[in-house]
Write a protein that holds these residues in place. Structure first.
Motif, mmCIF file in Angstrom:
data_model
loop_
_atom_site.group_PDB
_atom_site.id
_atom_site.type_symbol
_atom_site.label_atom_id
_atom_site.label_comp_id
_atom_site.label_asym_id
_atom_site.label_seq_id
_atom_site.Cartn_x
_atom_site.Cartn_y
_atom_site.Cartn_z
ATOM 1 N N ARG A 38 1.236 -10.194 -22.033
ATOM 2 C CA ARG A 38 0.500 -9.362 -22.988
ATOM 3 C C ARG A 38 -0.570 -10.184 -23.696
ATOM 4 N NH1 ARG A 38 0.490 -4.483 -24.170
ATOM 5 N NH2 ARG A 38 -0.266 -3.676 -26.158
ATOM 6 N N GLN A 98 -3.411 -10.529 -21.469
ATOM 7 C CA GLN A 98 -4.087 -9.247 -21.360
ATOM 8 C C GLN A 98 -5.038 -9.026 -22.534
ATOM 9 O OE1 GLN A 98 -1.487 -5.860 -21.767
ATOM 10 N NE2 GLN A 98 -2.466 -4.814 -20.054
ATOM 11 N N PHE A 125 -4.100 -0.172 -19.964
ATOM 12 C CA PHE A 125 -3.814 -0.683 -21.299
ATOM 13 C C PHE A 125 -3.828 0.448 -22.312
ATOM 14 C CE2 PHE A 125 -4.885 -2.440 -25.373
ATOM 15 C CZ PHE A 125 -4.181 -3.611 -25.429
ATOM 16 N N ASP A 141 -0.801 2.657 -21.990
ATOM 17 C CA ASP A 141 0.340 1.985 -22.602
ATOM 18 C C ASP A 141 0.293 2.127 -24.125
ATOM 19 O OD1 ASP A 141 2.569 -0.122 -22.143
ATOM 20 O OD2 ASP A 141 1.339 -0.969 -23.747
#
Lengths: 195, 195
Positions: A98, A101, B168, B171
């Motif tokens: 994460r 990301q 993303f 999510d």
DNA sequence: CCCGAATCTGACGTTGACGTTAAGATTAGG
DNA sequence: CCTAATCTTAACGTCAACGTCAGATTCGGG
């Protein structure tokens, strides 16, 4: 060989062997008392924990990066041996994912990422200690509301980025079309093989 | 006051007054012989050129950045005074915008951006000198084809980024939903004002 | 022609995100 | 219990992308 515009960024120097998991030596999982699993602790149930080497390999980053993330408070390994060696859980590994990301996708720096992660942790804590904790409902409501606000804020910045990328892509497509036109024009004037 | 997750990045230290265009003093447009406007030269027709101060203000970057871009070959001001002072055209300014776009949106570094821009320039040159130049059609075809390939390569990386951002975002939306659920649960247990 | 504002060219400083030794401690297998 | 492999902290190095002087030069309006 110009095929290297993007998709690197992780190969500046980095001598570190970077084996993708289990390459030669053992260094594999080990079991240790993962203390303080309650409240805010990553580290599922009875899963095997990884040393920093294996964890770094799995996550695709360097050991130094993991230690650095810890320094900045982004990622504390869920446990450690009595001798002080870090043990990472799978949840820790995904936390690294994460982090990467947020870094590469949104271009946030590590301080900003720390903020985001802290809020996500807060939400998880609220969820976990939903009735365990002896906080008032007002407290819970306040925390959840605040986290909601922050998540929506993040969402809006992400959406802005998405819009920007979309328009960039549209622009690029237009350019490509024009290029293709030129190419066809020339090809018509002096035809070569087509596929 | 946590509303500062993103949308800065350009305010590290930067004392440079950063006036958005025409603030106090004159420093405005000036006219000078913009030499070599033919072939690859930005700088439209008879437009007013800007000094580095005004140009930097317009583009929202520092003078140092403009000089640095020039050092790396990303942006050569379309003209300069006999004394050696840089003069920027509007096209130069938009080139800066493109540089920033490639930086912040795609996370490319300046060397990579230089490559992209060089190819874009090549395409523009081909378009401009479409019949002027005394190159064979085969040459033109080769160049255009190569540029097309490169543009498509860039496009695919951009699209990958777009996909990543989309997932993303999905999510994030899921997280937001869960947060909202929690919030409603608590609100139901101990209701407060709703809007 | 003069002067103050703008700009020039070095050259050194800074910051974030690690990389890279170095020297000693810990661990796990035999 | 021994040892090689792994890990520890501490400290300095690096690289990109500028920031920040300093001192000299150029521009443009009066």
């Amino acid at each position: 060989m110009d095929a290297r515009i993007a998709s690197r960024k992780g190969q500046r120097k980095a001598r570190e062997k970077r084996m993708t998991a289990g390459d030669a030596v053992h260094q594999g999982p080990a079991r240790y008392g993962r203390r303080r699993t309650g409240a805010g602790g990553r580290g599922g149930g009875g899963e095997a924990l990884l040393g920093i080497g294996a964890a770094a390999a799995q996550a695709g980053v360097s050991q130094r990066a993991l230690r650095y993330y810890q320094q900045l408070g982004l990622l504390t390994p869920c446990s450690s041996t009595p001798g002080g060696m870090r043990r990472y859980s799978e949840a820790d590994i995904s936390r690294v994912a994460r982090i990467r990301q947020l870094q590469t996708l949104l271009g946030l720096n590590l301080d900003e990422i720390a903020i985001v992660l802290r809020h996500e942790d807060r939400m998880a804590a609220i969820k976990d200690a939903y009735r365990d904790e002896h906080a008032t409902d007002a407290d819970r409501r306040g925390l959840a509301a605040e986290s909601l606000r922050l998540q929506q804020e993040l969402r809006s910045t992400v959406q802005a980025k998405r819009a920007a990328i979309d328009s960039f892509l549209a622009d690029l497509d237009e350019r490509i079309l024009r290029t293709r036109d030129i190419l066809e024009g020339v090809a018509a004037a002096s035809p070569a093989r087509e596929d």
